[in-house]
Enzyme design. Sequence first.
Site, PDB file in Angstrom:
ATOM      1  CE  LYS A   6      -3.816   2.045   2.686  1.00 52.37           C
ATOM      2  NZ  LYS A   6      -4.688   1.874   3.867  1.00 52.37           N
ATOM      3  CB  SER A  45      -7.985   3.788   2.884  1.00 50.93           C
ATOM      4  OG  SER A  45      -7.151   3.134   3.840  1.00 50.93           O
ATOM      5  CB  SER A  63      -8.313   0.863   5.683  1.00 53.09           C
ATOM      6  OG  SER A  63      -9.039   2.050   5.561  1.00 53.09           O
TER       7      SER A  63
HETATM    8  N1  GLN Z   1     -13.169   4.233   6.369  1.00 52.94           N
HETATM    9  C1  GLN Z   1     -12.500   4.674   7.552  1.00 52.94           C
HETATM   10  C2  GLN Z   1     -12.097   6.119   7.399  1.00 52.94           C
HETATM   11  O1  GLN Z   1     -12.423   6.679   6.411  1.00 52.94           O
HETATM   12  C3  GLN Z   1     -11.314   3.808   7.844  1.00 52.94           C
HETATM   13  C4  GLN Z   1     -10.069   4.205   7.147  1.00 52.94           C
HETATM   14  C5  GLN Z   1      -8.879   3.354   7.512  1.00 52.94           C
HETATM   15  O2  GLN Z   1      -9.016   2.336   8.183  1.00 52.94           O
HETATM   16  N2  GLN Z   1      -7.715   3.813   7.116  1.00 52.94           N
HETATM   17  O3  GLN Z   1     -11.465   6.694   8.246  1.00 52.94           O
END
Ligand code: GLN
Length: 496
Positions: free
Chosen positions: A80, A163, A187
């Site tokens: 990532k 994400s 994410s």
């Molecule tokens: N969807 C969550 C957010 O927007 C989680 C994001 C993540 O785990 N990096 O913060």
Amino acid sequence: MTQPALHDMGVAQLAAALRAKEVSAVEAAQHFLARAQAQQALGAFVAIDENATLAQARAQDALLAAGNAPALAGVPIAHKDIFVTRDFPTTAASKMLAGYRSPFDATVVAKLADAGCVTLGKLNCDEFAMGGANENSAIAPVGFDAPQPVRNPWDTARVPGGSSGGSAAAVAARLAPAVTGTDTGGSIRQPASFCGITGIKPTYGRASRYGMIAFASSLDQAGPMARSAEDCALLLSHMCGPDPLRDSTSLDRPAEDFSRSLHQRLDGLRIGIPAEFFGDGLHADVRAAVDAALKEYEKLGARLVPITLPRTALAVPVYYILAPAEASSNLSRFDGVRYGHRAAQYTDLLDMYKKTRAEGFGDEVKRRIMIGTYVLSEGYYDAYYLQAQKIRRLIADDFQAAFAQCDLIAGPVAPTVAPQIGAQTDPVANYLADIYTLPASLAGLPGLSLPCGQGAAGLPVGLQLIGNYFDEARLLGAAHQFQCATDWHQRRPEGI
Ligand code: GLN
């Protein structure tokens, strides 16, 4: 016996083929790079550098030839783009870091390299890991001139989740046997669910955060994503371990063999089913797939125990106060002085800061910086930030009460299957969809998502398993036993 194609092999099988010299590390890397190129339209990769990859592969081939190669020698993976890497640019999918090159590797990247993994490239994600659909990337994927949402290999009109959307899409499309992701509020688990793959977020502090570009430091954790729990266990075993000099929140627990419980039978395993995870917001198709998976667990010998996590609904407001608060502080370092983007024209220092940050950050990142700054400001700190911290503790306590009655907790990962690209424009609606992944994040508990069925339009549905602290091996074992009895994790998107 004919060998499966390289991209259909699991991590262990690929490592064995490399060790047996049935394939070289260079050939394996070339195979996956060619697949990544053929599937550029998915937008999964934001950086590929064939020379850098092949140099890493040649080094592994030399170790393999000398007979002293590490366990995963030559296994191609991808990271990532939130992990800093020396051999590839790192952007966190933000204009703020476009063109940035780190002078060092993140600890997780270095550990996997020490284990022999070869890096294929960097994977798209939401900007600074903020989002749940991978529609917030500000970086053009490889093969494009402009930023694009990542596409779900099961239906390219849909999001892969986020994400870590590029990570999940790459595994589902078999562009890499395994990848890294990060999970702050879901994410790893949510994109794994949307793309029909397996992913695990370990206990907070298991993996070093050094070199992982910070979003919300008290929540951010690295973890592996792959097709099977078995592959995740292999990778995770090489990602964890203390890093006291570089990450003071990394735990003083030695690296473990997370594969050790894979073959343990599930007889008598008590799986807690939280009532709050099966309320009105859960779509019927997802519920049906999750229910069927729970029946399968009963067949495997597990017992379902009704439990309650009474503050589940509070996880959303608590997270969306604490994560932005930490983000607003973490992202203050992007000031145009030290890293990445700086506005071309400005009148004085303050004007330089303002223009740099206005130009460099995308809308969702700005929204979070503003919310975070607001909840930390005098007069609001006690009302929001401090209250949220207190409720965070109560959410963690609820889990401990539940674990007095069960060994694992199971439920859905997300209320729906992967939505259409562009369908979700209301930020608050997006935040609400994180309801099932946020509680474990706030408590710092390990959570896993495994493919467990199909929902609307034949799209993948994930089952979430949450364990108590340090119970990753048990989570992975429970997932592996399910995967021995079912084939959801082996299904592939059409044309892949
Ligand atoms: N969807 C969550 C957010 O927007 C989680 C994001 C993540 O785990 N990096 O913060």
